[in-house]
Design a protein around this motif. Structure first.
Motif, PDB file in Angstrom:
ATOM      1  N   ALA A 244      -3.245  -5.065   5.827  1.00 39.90           N
ATOM      2  CA  ALA A 244      -2.352  -5.303   6.911  1.00 39.90           C
ATOM      3  C   ALA A 244      -0.783  -5.383   6.367  1.00 39.90           C
TER       4      ALA A 244
ATOM      5  N   GLU B  93      -6.597  -9.730   2.865  1.00 39.30           N
ATOM      6  CA  GLU B  93      -6.194 -11.010   2.468  1.00 39.30           C
ATOM      7  C   GLU B  93      -4.998 -11.490   2.985  1.00 39.30           C
ATOM      8  N   HIS B  94      -3.857 -10.615   3.034  1.00 44.06           N
ATOM      9  CA  HIS B  94      -2.522 -11.097   3.534  1.00 44.06           C
ATOM     10  C   HIS B  94      -2.340 -10.309   4.816  1.00 44.06           C
TER      11      HIS B  94
ATOM     12  N   THR C  31       3.216  -6.617  -0.725  1.00 44.14           N
ATOM     13  CA  THR C  31       4.633  -5.954  -0.896  1.00 44.14           C
ATOM     14  C   THR C  31       5.414  -5.958   0.448  1.00 44.14           C
ATOM     15  N   SER C  32       4.928  -5.835   1.538  1.00 44.50           N
ATOM     16  CA  SER C  32       5.571  -5.221   2.996  1.00 44.50           C
ATOM     17  C   SER C  32       6.576  -6.333   3.190  1.00 44.50           C
TER      18      SER C  32
ATOM     19  N   GLY D  83      13.856  -4.025   1.821  1.00 47.38           N
ATOM     20  CA  GLY D  83      14.997  -4.368   2.505  1.00 47.38           C
ATOM     21  C   GLY D  83      15.410  -4.283   3.686  1.00 47.38           C
TER      22      GLY D  83
ATOM     23  N   ASN E 245      15.289  -0.317   5.270  1.00 53.18           N
ATOM     24  CA  ASN E 245      15.843   0.858   5.801  1.00 53.18           C
ATOM     25  C   ASN E 245      15.208   2.401   5.558  1.00 53.18           C
TER      26      ASN E 245
ATOM     27  N   ARG F 235      -9.649 -11.775   5.219  1.00 52.59           N
ATOM     28  CA  ARG F 235     -10.888 -11.901   4.104  1.00 52.59           C
ATOM     29  C   ARG F 235     -10.445 -11.110   2.779  1.00 52.59           C
TER      30      ARG F 235
ATOM     31  N   VAL G 146     -11.735  -8.930   0.033  1.00 53.56           N
ATOM     32  CA  VAL G 146     -13.168  -8.135  -0.268  1.00 53.56           C
ATOM     33  C   VAL G 146     -13.157  -7.630  -1.722  1.00 53.56           C
TER      34      VAL G 146
ATOM     35  N   GLY H 272       5.226   3.821  -2.417  1.00 52.07           N
ATOM     36  CA  GLY H 272       6.200   3.621  -3.430  1.00 52.07           C
ATOM     37  C   GLY H 272       7.316   2.807  -2.570  1.00 52.07           C
ATOM     38  N   GLY H 273       8.567   3.263  -2.732  1.00 50.10           N
ATOM     39  CA  GLY H 273       9.740   2.604  -1.839  1.00 50.10           C
ATOM     40  C   GLY H 273       9.842   3.095  -0.692  1.00 50.10           C
TER      41      GLY H 273
ATOM     42  N   GLY I 112       7.300   2.716   2.157  1.00 48.33           N
ATOM     43  CA  GLY I 112       6.414   2.526   3.179  1.00 48.33           C
ATOM     44  C   GLY I 112       6.831   2.383   4.586  1.00 48.33           C
ATOM     45  N   TYR I 113       8.216   2.005   5.015  1.00 48.39           N
ATOM     46  CA  TYR I 113       8.607   1.993   6.273  1.00 48.39           C
ATOM     47  C   TYR I 113       9.012   3.297   6.870  1.00 48.39           C
ATOM     48  N   GLN I 114       9.683   3.929   5.944  1.00 46.35           N
ATOM     49  CA  GLN I 114      10.064   5.138   6.562  1.00 46.35           C
ATOM     50  C   GLN I 114       9.045   6.336   6.548  1.00 46.35           C
TER      51      GLN I 114
HETATM   52  C1  LIG Z   1      12.369  -4.495  -3.139  1.00 46.00           C
HETATM   53  C2  LIG Z   1      11.897  -3.613  -2.203  1.00 46.00           C
HETATM   54  C3  LIG Z   1      12.600  -3.054  -1.307  1.00 46.00           C
HETATM   55  C4  LIG Z   1      11.799  -2.185  -0.445  1.00 46.00           C
HETATM   56  N1  LIG Z   1      12.642  -1.604   0.445  1.00 46.00           N
HETATM   57  C5  LIG Z   1      12.219  -0.399   1.557  1.00 46.00           C
HETATM   58  C6  LIG Z   1      13.090   0.294   2.044  1.00 46.00           C
HETATM   59  O1  LIG Z   1      14.126  -0.028   2.333  1.00 46.00           O
HETATM   60  N2  LIG Z   1      12.352   1.123   2.996  1.00 46.00           N
HETATM   61  C7  LIG Z   1      11.078   1.469   2.864  1.00 46.00           C
HETATM   62  O2  LIG Z   1      10.539   2.286   3.571  1.00 46.00           O
HETATM   63  N3  LIG Z   1      10.181   0.860   2.043  1.00 46.00           N
HETATM   64  C8  LIG Z   1      10.798  -0.136   1.082  1.00 46.00           C
HETATM   65  N4  LIG Z   1       9.988  -0.932   0.255  1.00 46.00           N
HETATM   66  C9  LIG Z   1       8.703  -0.100   0.006  1.00 46.00           C
HETATM   67  C10 LIG Z   1       7.665  -0.800   1.191  1.00 46.00           C
HETATM   68  O3  LIG Z   1       8.029  -2.376   1.041  1.00 46.00           O
HETATM   69  C11 LIG Z   1       6.362  -0.490   0.656  1.00 46.00           C
HETATM   70  O4  LIG Z   1       6.098   0.815   0.367  1.00 46.00           O
HETATM   71  C12 LIG Z   1       5.210  -0.995   1.500  1.00 46.00           C
HETATM   72  O5  LIG Z   1       5.361  -2.327   2.015  1.00 46.00           O
HETATM   73  C13 LIG Z   1       3.665  -0.873   1.005  1.00 46.00           C
HETATM   74  O6  LIG Z   1       2.920  -1.381   1.963  1.00 46.00           O
HETATM   75  P1  LIG Z   1       1.342  -1.482   1.821  1.00 46.00           P
HETATM   76  O7  LIG Z   1       0.802  -1.646   3.079  1.00 46.00           O
HETATM   77  O8  LIG Z   1       0.850  -0.062   1.113  1.00 46.00           O
HETATM   78  O9  LIG Z   1       1.157  -2.413   0.746  1.00 46.00           O
HETATM   79  P2  LIG Z   1       1.177  -4.063   1.054  1.00 46.00           P
HETATM   80  O10 LIG Z   1       2.246  -4.419   1.927  1.00 46.00           O
HETATM   81  O11 LIG Z   1       0.999  -4.740  -0.290  1.00 46.00           O
HETATM   82  O12 LIG Z   1      -0.261  -4.360   1.657  1.00 46.00           O
HETATM   83  C14 LIG Z   1      -1.398  -4.285   1.246  1.00 46.00           C
HETATM   84  C15 LIG Z   1      -2.589  -5.065   2.120  1.00 46.00           C
HETATM   85  O13 LIG Z   1      -3.870  -4.594   1.420  1.00 46.00           O
HETATM   86  C16 LIG Z   1      -4.563  -5.997   1.376  1.00 46.00           C
HETATM   87  N5  LIG Z   1      -5.358  -6.154   0.174  1.00 46.00           N
HETATM   88  C17 LIG Z   1      -5.290  -5.767  -1.148  1.00 46.00           C
HETATM   89  N6  LIG Z   1      -6.269  -5.694  -1.750  1.00 46.00           N
HETATM   90  C18 LIG Z   1      -7.237  -6.388  -0.907  1.00 46.00           C
HETATM   91  C19 LIG Z   1      -8.508  -7.073  -1.064  1.00 46.00           C
HETATM   92  N7  LIG Z   1      -9.186  -6.770  -2.281  1.00 46.00           N
HETATM   93  N8  LIG Z   1      -9.139  -7.588  -0.027  1.00 46.00           N
HETATM   94  C20 LIG Z   1      -8.576  -7.564   1.228  1.00 46.00           C
HETATM   95  N9  LIG Z   1      -7.353  -7.100   1.200  1.00 46.00           N
HETATM   96  C21 LIG Z   1      -6.677  -6.402   0.453  1.00 46.00           C
HETATM   97  C22 LIG Z   1      -3.395  -7.018   1.295  1.00 46.00           C
HETATM   98  O14 LIG Z   1      -3.882  -8.252   1.584  1.00 46.00           O
HETATM   99  C23 LIG Z   1      -2.248  -6.514   2.168  1.00 46.00           C
HETATM  100  O15 LIG Z   1      -2.721  -6.914   3.543  1.00 46.00           O
HETATM  101  C24 LIG Z   1      10.542  -1.768  -0.546  1.00 46.00           C
HETATM  102  C25 LIG Z   1       9.792  -2.371  -1.579  1.00 46.00           C
HETATM  103  C26 LIG Z   1      10.620  -3.254  -2.430  1.00 46.00           C
HETATM  104  C27 LIG Z   1       9.443  -4.093  -3.125  1.00 46.00           C
END
Ligand SMILES: Cc1cc2nc3c(=O)[nH]c(=O)nc-3n(C[C@H](O)[C@H](O)[C@H](O)COP(=O)(O)OP(=O)(O)OC[C@H]3O[C@@H](n4cnc5c(N)ncnc54)[C@H](O)[C@@H]3O)c2cc1C
Length: 356
Positions: free
Chosen positions: A15, A40-41, A51-52, A56, A58, A167, A169, A325-326, A328-330
Motif C-alpha cells: 500500500a 503491513e503498512h 518508503t512512500s 519530497g 515532486n 497483514r 505476509v 527508486g526515487g 514512485g510518485y512521478q
Molecule cells: C528521501 C526520499 C525522497 C523522495 N522524493 C521523491 C520525489 O520527490 N518524487 C517521487 O516521485 N518519488 C520520490 N521518492 C521515491 C518514492 O518515495 C518511492 O519510489 C516510492 O515511495 C516507492 O513506493 P512503493 O510503493 O514501491 O514502496 P513502499 O512505499 O515502501 O510500499 C511498500 C508496501 O509493501 C508492503 N509490504 C512489504 N513487504 C510486505 C510483507 N511481507 N507483507 C505485507 N506487506 C508488505 C509495505 O507494508 C508497504 O505497504 C523519494 C523517496 C525518498 C526516500
C-alpha cells in the motif's frame, strides 16, 4: 473459470504509492469492488521500511533516461497535473514553478523530450545561472504532500469499493484466496528478500530530508552536481512546510539520521534558494523534523512484468510492479497503467468509468 465476483478477485500486495496507483487505475475501470489491498503498512503509518511517506515530493528530472522512464514520467506528469487542476485541495497535489540546475553533466536528450510536454518550459540564460552551473531550466512542476496524498488515495479507493487489509505476509501464495485471479506485487524494498521474489537487482538508496517551516517559499528548486543532489520542495497545503534534501546514497540501508547531514543540507539549500534564505524574516528555515528514507531502487529500472503464480495446482496471473527508486510518485501512475495492461485481456467487461 473465473467468476469475478469476489472482493479479492484482484489482490494488490503493498500500500505504498505503487500499489495505490494500481488500485486507482482499476477503480477508474470500474473494478474497485473486486480489489483487495493487503499490506503491513497502510496510508497514515510512518515506518522506516515504508518508503512512500518520506518522499519530497515532486516531479523532476531525477528519473532515468530509458524509454520506460521517459514514458512513465510523461504519463505521471499528466496524471498529477490533472489532479492539481481538478482536485488540488483534496489530493494535496499542486502546480508549482520549478527551476532545475546542472553543474556539469546535462541529460540533454531527456530534457529535449521533457520540453515537449512540460508546461511553461524555458531554458535559463547564462546570466540567470548561479555560479558553477552549466545549464538550467524552468517549468511548471507538480508538488505533493506525500503522507496526505496517500491518505487521500486510501479514502478515495475505499469509497470506490476497494478493501484494505493490514497483514504482514511471508510469501505470495499467502494472499491468494479461492477466487483470486490476479496478484499485483508492489512490495517496494522487500523485493530483494521476499520469498519467491528475491530480486538480486534491487537495492536501497538512502536519502536524509528535513521538514522545515519557511513561509514565502513558493518555488521548487533542484540542483544536480557531481555526487550530490540538492532540493527545496514547498509542501502543498501544509502551513508553510518545505522539504529540504538531500542525498542519493546507493546501497545504503541505514535508517538513522545524522546531524552533519542536516547541517550540509541546510548549507546547500540556503545557497540554492533565495526564498529559503529570506524566510522567517531573514532568519532562514526553522527545522521541524529530520528523517531518512530508503528509495526502492533496481539496476536497469523498475520491473513491471506479468508471470505465472501456481498455487495449489492452479495458475494465477502475478504482475510484478516494484523498483521505482526515487520516482514512485512521478512514475507510479504510468507503471500502474502498464501493469494493468498486462492483465487487460483477463478482466471482466468494464461497466463503470469512475470520475477520478
Ligand atoms: C528521501 C526520499 C525522497 C523522495 N522524493 C521523491 C520525489 O520527490 N518524487 C517521487 O516521485 N518519488 C520520490 N521518492 C521515491 C518514492 O518515495 C518511492 O519510489 C516510492 O515511495 C516507492 O513506493 P512503493 O510503493 O514501491 O514502496 P513502499 O512505499 O515502501 O510500499 C511498500 C508496501 O509493501 C508492503 N509490504 C512489504 N513487504 C510486505 C510483507 N511481507 N507483507 C505485507 N506487506 C508488505 C509495505 O507494508 C508497504 O505497504 C523519494 C523517496 C525518498 C526516500
Amino acid at each position: 473459470m473465473a467468476t469475478w465476483t469476489a472482493k479479492d478477485s484482484i489482490v494488490i500486495l503493498g500500500a505504498g504509492i505503487i500499489g495505490l496507483d494500481v488500485a486507482l487505475v482499476l477503480v477508474r475501470k470500474g473494478l474497485g469492488h473486486l480489489v483487495t489491498i493487503v499490506a503491513e503498512h497502510l496510508p497514515g503509518d510512518t515506518a522506516p521500511d515504508y518508503t512512500s511517506p518520506w518522499a519530497g515530493c515532486n516531479y523532476s528530472s531525477i528519473s532515468g533516461s530509458d524509454a520506460n522512464a521517459l514514458r512513465w514520467d510523461r504519463l505521471g506528469y499528466r496524471h498529477l497535473l490533472s489532479l492539481a487542476t481538478q482536485h488540488s485541495a483534496e489530493s494535496y497535489v499542486a502546480r508549482t514553478s520549478s527551476t532545475e540546475i546542472w553543474d556539469d553533466v546535462v541529460p540533454s536528450d531527456k530534457i529535449k523530450i521533457m520540453s515537449e510536454y512540460l508546461e511553461k518550459f524555458a531554458v535559463l540564460t547564462p546570466e540567470q545561472l548561479p555560479e558553477g552551473a552549466a545549464f538550467g531550466v524552468t517549468f511548471n512542476t507538480v508538488t505533493l504532500h506525500a503522507p496526505k496524498h496517500l491518505q487521500w488515495l486510501r479514502a478515495t479507493l475505499e469509497k470506490a469499493g476497494v478493501t484494505f487489509i493490514r497483514r504482514s505476509v511471508p510469501d505470495l501464495p499467502s494472499v491468494v484466496g479461492p477466487q483470486t485471479e490476479v496478484v499485483f506485487n508492489c512490495i517496494g524494498n522487500a523485493a530483494s528478500t521476499f520469498t519467491g521474489v528475491q530480486d538480486p537487482k534491487c537495492y536501497p538508496t538512502r536519502g536524509q530530508v528535513l521538514v522545515v517551516r519557511a513561509p514565502g517559499v513558493t518555488r521548487n528548486m533542484m540542483r544536480y552536481g557531481d555526487g550530490y543532489i540538492t532540493y527545496v520542495i514547498p509542501r502543498p497545503l501544509s502551513n508553510d512546510q518545505v522539504i529540504l534534501g538531500g542525498y542519493l546514497q546507493k546501497n545504503v540501508g541505514d535508517h538513522a539520521t545524522y546531524d552533519h547531514e542536516t547541517q550540509d543540507i541546510l548549507k546547500r539549500t540556503t545557497a540554492l534558494s533565495s526564498q529559503l534564505r529570506e524566510s522567517n524574516g531573514g532568519k532562514g528555515p526553522e527545522v521541524l523534523g529530520v528523517a531518512s528514507g530508503l528509495r526502492p531502487s533496481r539496476e536497469g529500472g523498475a520491473r513491471v512484468e506479468r508471470v505465472e503464480l501456481l498455487v495449489d495446482g492452479r495458475a494465477r496471473a502475478l504482475v510484478h510492479n516494484y523498483g521505482a527508486g526515487g520516482t514512485g510518485y512521478q512514475a507510479g501512475y504510468g507503471m500502474a497503467l502498464d501493469a494493468v495492461k498486462t492483465i487487460e485481456a483477463l478482466l471482466p467487461s468494464q461497466s463503470v468509468s469512475a470520475s477520478l
